[in-house]
Design a protein around this motif. Structure first.
Motif, PDB file in Angstrom:
ATOM      1  N   MET A  34       0.818  -1.207   0.000  1.00 59.76           N
ATOM      2  CA  MET A  34       0.000   0.000   0.000  1.00 59.76           C
ATOM      3  C   MET A  34       0.855   1.262   0.000  1.00 59.76           C
ATOM      4  O   MET A  34       0.468   2.282  -0.584  1.00 59.76           O
ATOM      5  CB  MET A  34      -0.941   0.014   1.210  1.00 59.76           C
ATOM      6  CG  MET A  34      -2.159  -0.883   1.081  1.00 59.76           C
ATOM      7  SD  MET A  34      -3.146  -0.550  -0.395  1.00 59.76           S
ATOM      8  CE  MET A  34      -3.480   1.205  -0.243  1.00 59.76           C
ATOM      9  N   ILE A  35       2.014   1.207   0.638  1.00 62.13           N
ATOM     10  CA  ILE A  35       2.900   2.372   0.623  1.00 62.13           C
ATOM     11  C   ILE A  35       3.332   2.675  -0.809  1.00 62.13           C
ATOM     12  O   ILE A  35       3.368   3.835  -1.239  1.00 62.13           O
ATOM     13  CB  ILE A  35       4.124   2.140   1.525  1.00 62.13           C
ATOM     14  CG1 ILE A  35       3.682   2.085   3.001  1.00 62.13           C
ATOM     15  CG2 ILE A  35       5.169   3.234   1.323  1.00 62.13           C
ATOM     16  CD1 ILE A  35       4.803   1.764   3.972  1.00 62.13           C
ATOM     17  N   ALA A  36       3.625   1.619  -1.574  1.00 69.00           N
ATOM     18  CA  ALA A  36       3.994   1.813  -2.983  1.00 69.00           C
ATOM     19  C   ALA A  36       2.802   2.332  -3.782  1.00 69.00           C
ATOM     20  O   ALA A  36       2.943   3.219  -4.634  1.00 69.00           O
ATOM     21  CB  ALA A  36       4.495   0.496  -3.575  1.00 69.00           C
ATOM     22  N   ILE A  37       1.611   1.808  -3.494  1.00 64.17           N
ATOM     23  CA  ILE A  37       0.413   2.226  -4.223  1.00 64.17           C
ATOM     24  C   ILE A  37       0.111   3.698  -3.992  1.00 64.17           C
ATOM     25  O   ILE A  37      -0.252   4.426  -4.926  1.00 64.17           O
ATOM     26  CB  ILE A  37      -0.796   1.354  -3.825  1.00 64.17           C
ATOM     27  CG1 ILE A  37      -0.632  -0.065  -4.402  1.00 64.17           C
ATOM     28  CG2 ILE A  37      -2.104   1.975  -4.321  1.00 64.17           C
ATOM     29  CD1 ILE A  37      -1.730  -1.023  -3.995  1.00 64.17           C
ATOM     30  N   VAL A  38       0.253   4.179  -2.757  1.00 59.33           N
ATOM     31  CA  VAL A  38      -0.077   5.583  -2.492  1.00 59.33           C
ATOM     32  C   VAL A  38       0.889   6.520  -3.211  1.00 59.33           C
ATOM     33  O   VAL A  38       0.490   7.618  -3.632  1.00 59.33           O
ATOM     34  CB  VAL A  38      -0.109   5.905  -0.979  1.00 59.33           C
ATOM     35  CG1 VAL A  38      -1.163   5.077  -0.284  1.00 59.33           C
ATOM     36  CG2 VAL A  38       1.251   5.741  -0.328  1.00 59.33           C
ATOM     37  N   PHE A  39       2.147   6.103  -3.388  1.00 57.26           N
ATOM     38  CA  PHE A  39       3.115   6.963  -4.073  1.00 57.26           C
ATOM     39  C   PHE A  39       2.910   6.982  -5.588  1.00 57.26           C
ATOM     40  O   PHE A  39       3.008   8.044  -6.214  1.00 57.26           O
ATOM     41  CB  PHE A  39       4.549   6.518  -3.762  1.00 57.26           C
ATOM     42  CG  PHE A  39       5.118   7.184  -2.541  1.00 57.26           C
ATOM     43  CD1 PHE A  39       5.540   8.506  -2.575  1.00 57.26           C
ATOM     44  CD2 PHE A  39       5.231   6.490  -1.343  1.00 57.26           C
ATOM     45  CE1 PHE A  39       6.053   9.126  -1.445  1.00 57.26           C
ATOM     46  CE2 PHE A  39       5.758   7.097  -0.211  1.00 57.26           C
ATOM     47  CZ  PHE A  39       6.171   8.419  -0.259  1.00 57.26           C
ATOM     48  N   PHE A  40       2.593   5.813  -6.160  1.00 61.78           N
ATOM     49  CA  PHE A  40       2.562   5.722  -7.619  1.00 61.78           C
ATOM     50  C   PHE A  40       1.159   5.767  -8.225  1.00 61.78           C
ATOM     51  O   PHE A  40       1.022   6.026  -9.427  1.00 61.78           O
ATOM     52  CB  PHE A  40       3.274   4.440  -8.069  1.00 61.78           C
ATOM     53  CG  PHE A  40       4.732   4.429  -7.735  1.00 61.78           C
ATOM     54  CD1 PHE A  40       5.633   5.220  -8.434  1.00 61.78           C
ATOM     55  CD2 PHE A  40       5.212   3.641  -6.703  1.00 61.78           C
ATOM     56  CE1 PHE A  40       6.990   5.223  -8.118  1.00 61.78           C
ATOM     57  CE2 PHE A  40       6.572   3.638  -6.378  1.00 61.78           C
ATOM     58  CZ  PHE A  40       7.455   4.428  -7.091  1.00 61.78           C
ATOM     59  N   PHE A  41       0.125   5.543  -7.423  1.00 59.00           N
ATOM     60  CA  PHE A  41      -1.220   5.522  -7.986  1.00 59.00           C
ATOM     61  C   PHE A  41      -2.223   6.372  -7.196  1.00 59.00           C
ATOM     62  O   PHE A  41      -2.889   7.237  -7.764  1.00 59.00           O
ATOM     63  CB  PHE A  41      -1.742   4.078  -8.069  1.00 59.00           C
ATOM     64  CG  PHE A  41      -0.959   3.220  -9.009  1.00 59.00           C
ATOM     65  CD1 PHE A  41      -1.220   3.238 -10.373  1.00 59.00           C
ATOM     66  CD2 PHE A  41       0.064   2.403  -8.546  1.00 59.00           C
ATOM     67  CE1 PHE A  41      -0.491   2.459 -11.261  1.00 59.00           C
ATOM     68  CE2 PHE A  41       0.810   1.623  -9.415  1.00 59.00           C
ATOM     69  CZ  PHE A  41       0.527   1.652 -10.776  1.00 59.00           C
ATOM     70  N   ASN A  42      -2.330   6.130  -5.891  1.00 62.21           N
ATOM     71  CA  ASN A  42      -3.344   6.796  -5.079  1.00 62.21           C
ATOM     72  C   ASN A  42      -3.207   8.319  -5.083  1.00 62.21           C
ATOM     73  O   ASN A  42      -4.096   9.048  -5.537  1.00 62.21           O
ATOM     74  CB  ASN A  42      -3.276   6.243  -3.652  1.00 62.21           C
ATOM     75  CG  ASN A  42      -4.058   7.069  -2.655  1.00 62.21           C
ATOM     76  OD1 ASN A  42      -3.602   7.326  -1.548  1.00 62.21           O
ATOM     77  ND2 ASN A  42      -5.238   7.522  -3.023  1.00 62.21           N
ATOM     78  N   ALA A  43      -2.107   8.833  -4.566  1.00 62.31           N
ATOM     79  CA  ALA A  43      -1.926  10.282  -4.480  1.00 62.31           C
ATOM     80  C   ALA A  43      -1.903  10.956  -5.853  1.00 62.31           C
ATOM     81  O   ALA A  43      -2.590  11.964  -6.050  1.00 62.31           O
ATOM     82  CB  ALA A  43      -0.651  10.610  -3.701  1.00 62.31           C
ATOM     83  N   PRO A  44      -1.160  10.434  -6.839  1.00 61.70           N
ATOM     84  CA  PRO A  44      -1.178  11.080  -8.153  1.00 61.70           C
ATOM     85  C   PRO A  44      -2.571  11.114  -8.779  1.00 61.70           C
ATOM     86  O   PRO A  44      -2.970  12.135  -9.345  1.00 61.70           O
ATOM     87  CB  PRO A  44      -0.229  10.203  -8.980  1.00 61.70           C
ATOM     88  CG  PRO A  44       0.711   9.618  -7.984  1.00 61.70           C
ATOM     89  CD  PRO A  44      -0.142   9.353  -6.772  1.00 61.70           C
ATOM     90  N   ALA A  45      -3.315  10.017  -8.665  1.00 64.93           N
ATOM     91  CA  ALA A  45      -4.637   9.955  -9.297  1.00 64.93           C
ATOM     92  C   ALA A  45      -5.636  10.884  -8.627  1.00 64.93           C
ATOM     93  O   ALA A  45      -6.361  11.635  -9.288  1.00 64.93           O
ATOM     94  CB  ALA A  45      -5.155   8.516  -9.269  1.00 64.93           C
TER      95      ALA A  45
END
Length: 269
Positions: free
Chosen positions: A142-153
């Motif tokens: 999830m830490i990787a997801i928030v950096f590369f997908f969640n926050a940018p999107a």
């Protein structure tokens, strides 16, 4: 930079309706983009913790891709194009804003923790936690997801598209408040499973406050990178706290630590 009257091409009602429509479109798009994950492993919906980490990762990733798709379609349909996206490397001042955003989010989060504890307020958990459970590996994912997908999107759609669109009819501060309200309201569904209305309201109010911080960062810098970096860093700290709690069983060790962990799990992405 303040929005001038010449820039306000739409009335406030129309601009607000368009902003709400864009948010709804983002949610709708995400329902379609997650379909490959559902088809590959239906357990991610019926019994998330029984699904593989790969399936859960794919579902959560594709969910945020839906927000990007919605924003991209809007840019194409309105002939704004990708030049409308305010993404560039931050200046030194931009990095200071990022740091201020992260620190401000932490202070806000701690204040909420204290208020919730003092008033003994209930707080529903985030639906994302149903895909994590006690799986430490998934927390790191999830830490990787928030950096590369969640926050940018989320920042792309709700700041660079929704908030910026509101500049046509409102001052920047007003646009930040309205966009944050819309962002908070779409999170209601994540908490509506709670039997307590108050338990649903508390985290929604929290996400509204956090959204105000990220919205102000974008309004001050006109650089999408700044709220993305602050948002991702804060969410990473959330999951870092959850990881530490699972590793050292903090919830069982101390009631104050348990409260902080519960709120970390409740604060929306």
């Amino acid at each position: 930079m303040a929005t001038t009257s010449q820039q306000r091409e739409d009335g406030p009602i129309r601009s607000t309706m368009v902003a709400v429509g864009l948010a709804a479109f983002g949610i709708l798009a995400s329902q379609f983009t997650v379909l490959p994950a559902l088809l590959l492993d239906p357990a991610v919906i019926t019994s998330p913790l029984d699904a593989s980490i790969a399936s859960r990762t794919l579902l959560l990733t594709l969910n945020f891709v839906g927000f990007v798709l919605a924003g991209a379609i809007y840019l194409a349909a309105t002939d704004r194009g990708w030049s409308y996206v305010d993404l560039r490397p931050p200046t030194k001042q931009g990095w200071l804003y990022i740091l201020a955003g992260v620190l401000g989010s932490i202070v806000f989060y701690v204040l909420v923790s204290v208020i919730v504890q003092l008033l003994s307020l209930p707080s529903a958990g985030n639906s994302v936690m149903t895909y994590i459970g006690d799986d430490q590996t998934m927390v790191l994912v999830m830490i990787a997801i928030v950096f590369f997908f969640n926050a940018p999107a989320e920042e792309f759609l709700f700041r660079n598209i929704v908030q910026k669109r509101l500049y046509d009819a409102f001052s920047r501060v007003q646009a930040v408040v309205i966009a944050s309200a819309i962002f908070a309201l779409i999170h209601v569904v994540s908490y509506a499973v709670s039997e307590s209305l108050l338990a649903t309201v508390v985290p929604v109010v929290v996400v509204f406050g956090g959204s105000l911080i990220f919205g102000l960062l974008y309004a001050k810098t006109d650089n999408l990178f700044v709220p993305i970096a602050a948002h991702a860093s804060f969410n990473a700290l959330q999951f870092g706290l959850i990881y530490i709690a699972l590793e050292y069983d903090l919830e069982a060790a101390d009631s104050s630590a348990a409260l902080l962990v519960d709120l970390a799990a409740a604060v929306p992405l």
